[in-house]
Design an enzyme around this catalytic site. Structure first.
Site, PDB file in Angstrom:
ATOM      1  N   TYR A 105       0.873  -1.176   0.000  1.00  0.00           N
ATOM      2  CA  TYR A 105       0.000   0.000   0.000  1.00  0.00           C
ATOM      3  C   TYR A 105       0.907   1.222   0.000  1.00  0.00           C
ATOM      4  O   TYR A 105       1.438   1.636   1.024  1.00  0.00           O
ATOM      5  CB  TYR A 105      -0.917  -0.025   1.220  1.00  0.00           C
ATOM      6  CG  TYR A 105      -1.814   1.182   1.362  1.00  0.00           C
ATOM      7  CD1 TYR A 105      -2.397   1.787   0.259  1.00  0.00           C
ATOM      8  CD2 TYR A 105      -2.085   1.729   2.625  1.00  0.00           C
ATOM      9  CE1 TYR A 105      -3.215   2.902   0.391  1.00  0.00           C
ATOM     10  CE2 TYR A 105      -2.912   2.833   2.773  1.00  0.00           C
ATOM     11  CZ  TYR A 105      -3.463   3.413   1.663  1.00  0.00           C
ATOM     12  OH  TYR A 105      -4.280   4.519   1.791  1.00  0.00           O
ATOM     13  N   ASP A 144      -2.433  -1.034  -4.049  1.00  0.00           N
ATOM     14  CA  ASP A 144      -2.770   0.353  -4.355  1.00  0.00           C
ATOM     15  C   ASP A 144      -1.457   1.127  -4.397  1.00  0.00           C
ATOM     16  O   ASP A 144      -0.866   1.418  -3.356  1.00  0.00           O
ATOM     17  CB  ASP A 144      -3.713   0.886  -3.275  1.00  0.00           C
ATOM     18  CG  ASP A 144      -4.015   2.370  -3.435  1.00  0.00           C
ATOM     19  OD1 ASP A 144      -3.555   2.978  -4.417  1.00  0.00           O
ATOM     20  OD2 ASP A 144      -4.711   2.921  -2.563  1.00  0.00           O
TER      21      ASP A 144
END
Length: 257
Positions: A105, A144
């Site tokens: 992330y 992400d």
């Protein structure tokens, strides 16, 4: 075999909706999650047949990652080995005989780009981390990445230029990563696909208008590419401001050499 990555924007929240339905329908060999926003003991998942690995942020209700897998790894590593960057639970690495799988992330540069310098420090350190592993065996990382690489990867590139996720600096850092011997798996299979996104703002009815960004990825080292068979973006799946992304791979990936 199937790999899924999904920024759930709060695992406890999505568990109260249709997470388990989506999880079971997708039936992934590896299901990687970002932005769990939880601490140890705050949620329990009944996932028969899956090994579960969590990396929690020190700050409560923030960041965090998880991997659920049918295939027990040789080893599990949390973080990238840089103490000042490893307080937010952003990385989990699973090692297998023939490859590494990483969920990540990537930090958001934030409003007014207040965290852009931190983000760029992260990009450099993460590249060093993946490069060190890629010297040993093939590697794929997913998550992400908080960057839309090219104008094709977001609906409104002109109005978002210089905004977090579409700054020249972030895009160049991702180019640097790919130039180091990595492949954006979705673009490998669908180089010209337009209007396909993985994140939509909760504001301005962005999702209903498909005014989104493609910021969730599977990125593979060049020697992992021969194992890849297809990629997909499940923009039909609700429950988060992101949707799951998918990579399918040849089962021989798990065969002992």
């Amino acid at each position: 075999m199937k790999l899924i990555s999904w920024n759930v924007n709060g695992l406890r929240a999505v568990l109260t909706h249709d997470f388990m339905t989506t999880f079971n329908q997708l039936d992934a060999d590896w299901f990687c999650v970002q932005e769990t926003k939880m601490q140890e003991g705050q949620a329990s998942l009944d996932l028969p047949g899956y090994h579960q690995y969590f990396n929690y942020a020190e700050r409560k209700g923030y960041s965090g990652t998880a991997i659920f897998t049918k295939h027990e790894p040789l080893a599990v590593t949390y973080g990238i080995g840089v103490p000042e960057l490893d307080t937010e639970g952003r990385v989990i690495t699973l090692e297998y005989p023939n490859f590494y799988l990483i969920t990540v992330y990537t930090p958001n540069s934030g409003s007014d780009l207040k965290r852009l310098a931190f983000r760029q420090t992260w990009d450099q350190a993460f590249l060093a981390y993946t490069n060190a592993l890629a010297e040993k065996k093939p590697l794929v990382y997913c998550g992400d990445l908080n960057v839309a690489h090219h104008e094709i990867d977001l609906k409104n590139p002109a109005s978002n230029h210089h905004n977090a996720g579409f700054t020249d600096e972030e895009r160049q850092d991702f180019t640097t990563q790919l130039d180091a011997g990595y492949v954006d798996s979705f673009r490998h299979f669908y180089p010209d696909q337009t209007d396909i996104f993985s994140w939509w703002s909760y504001r301005f009815s962005a999702r209903s208008r498909n005014a989104g960004w493609r910021i969730d990825y599977f990125v593979a080292s060049s020697d992992f590419v021969p194992f890849m068979t297809d990629a997909a973006i499940h923009n039909e799946v609700l429950g988060s401001d992101h949707c799951p992304v998918e990579l399918t791979v040849d089962p021989t990936l798990l065969e002992a050499k």
